[in-house]
Design a protein around this motif. Structure first.
Motif: not given
Length: 362
Positions: A39-42, A63-66
């Protein structure tokens, strides 16, 4: 090029602080920490699912899921939801009854409860009793022994011996000395059946006894080597002979500090006269009923487990040869025996144990 399916994420200061704390905290589950990193990276400007996946070493789908989960539910969406399962069947009152009955009562005509007997007594299943016992670490079928030293100099002797282990004097050797008396030379009445897949090694339940021997041993705790000597008798005469062997086998310029027990053969006039003639040898006695302070006992346990317990000997001479062979092999691959607990820790542990049993009629 931006990922058209990537959900935009904007972090508040509180959310960022929570996610950062999850990553830094040691007790955080690895899965939750990885979700916080995702989440922090996104949340970085222009971050795509593919770039975040490559950076963190996870799949694009993860990545897409979270990312979507956080966008929909916030920080709470990253925590695992309760898993479905069978409803709880044991009540707190039942658990308390099992524990109190196990600890505070005894069955009629027996010394301890079994799972089946307690289950029948309380009208429960044996499986339920077993689960409760495991959860509370109860094992009525097992017991241990203990022995408290009544030596009036217990504290001083503990500090003396542990001080030798942890801070030995300069230009001195600390040797742990003791005897293992009456080692039996046993032989099976029939040849042993060797081990094979699915079957343990087998020995006859009866045996032929060919006599006994006594082992005198001195363990150098720093080097881990052992000076050993076998005798057919266990008297102060043999002990004095062993002291002479130890004295001759060690560098003459070093003091010898010998840690040993309170056996009567250690304190005879014969031994005293020998010590007067050899002032570099100093004796340090363990407290009464505290042989666990003597590190050579650890070596004796290794000798018993690896050579004596399953060894079969057709004569006392064969037994003595096996003991000498074990000592030689041990010395060829010796490692130090390291004492780790301080005298204060030992005394505090003894004091705590005495407080626990102070009201149990001891």
């Amino acid at each position: 090029m931006a990922d058209p399916r990537a959900v935009s994420i904007t972090l508040s200061d509180s959310d960022r602080a929570t996610l950062t704390n999850w990553i830094r905290r040691r007790s955080t589950a690895q899965g939750l920490a990885m979700r916080a990193r995702i989440v922090l990276a996104c949340a970085e400007p222009g971050a795509t699912n593919l770039a975040v996946a490559a950076k963190l070493g996870v799949s694009n789908l993860t990545v897409g899921k979270w990312r979507r989960r956080f966008a929909d539910q916030g920080v709470a969406g990253l925590v695992d939801a309760p898993r479905p399962g069978a409803p709880r069947t044991l009540l707190d009152e039942q658990i308390e009854r099992v524990v109190s009955t196990t600890l505070e009562t005894l069955p009629k005509g027996a010394t301890h409860w079994s799972t089946r007997r307690l289950a029948a007594e309380l009208g429960m299943s044996q499986t339920a009793v077993s689960r409760i016992w495991r959860a509370f670490a109860l094992a009525p079928h097992r017991s241990e022994t203990f022995k408290l030293s009544t030596d009036p100099q217990f504290v001083d002797k503990v500090r003396d011996i542990v001080g030798l282990y942890l801070n030995p004097p300069d230009r001195a050797l600390v040797l742990c000395v003791d005897e293992k008396p009456s080692i039996q030379a046993l032989e099976d009445t029939a040849p042993a059946i060797p081990m094979r897949p699915g079957q343990l090694e087998r020995h006859t339940h009866d045996y032929i006894r060919h006599g006994t021997t006594d082992l005198f041993a001195a363990l150098d705790i720093k080097a881990g080597t052992v000076i050993g000597e076998v005798h057919r008798r266990h008297r102060s005469l043999e002990f004095r002979h062993f002291l002479a062997t130890v004295e001759q086998a060690t560098p003459p310029e070093l003091e010898l500090h010998l840690v040993l027990g309170n056996s009567s053969i250690h304190k005879t006039p014969l031994v005293h006269r020998w010590l007067v003639r050899h002032p570099r040898v100093q004796l340090h006695f363990t407290p009464t009923s505290a042989s666990w302070l003597n590190l050579v006992e650890c070596w004796f346990s290794l000798l018993t487990a690896r050579q004596l317990r399953r060894g079969r000997f057709c004569s006392t001479r064969a037994l003595e040869y096996a003991i000498r062979a074990y000592i030689a092999e041990h010395n060829a691959h010796a490692k130090p025996f390291v004492w780790t607990r301080t005298a204060d820790e030992i005394l505090a542990s003894v004091a705590s144990f005495c407080k626990r049993i102070s009201n149990s009629h001891h």
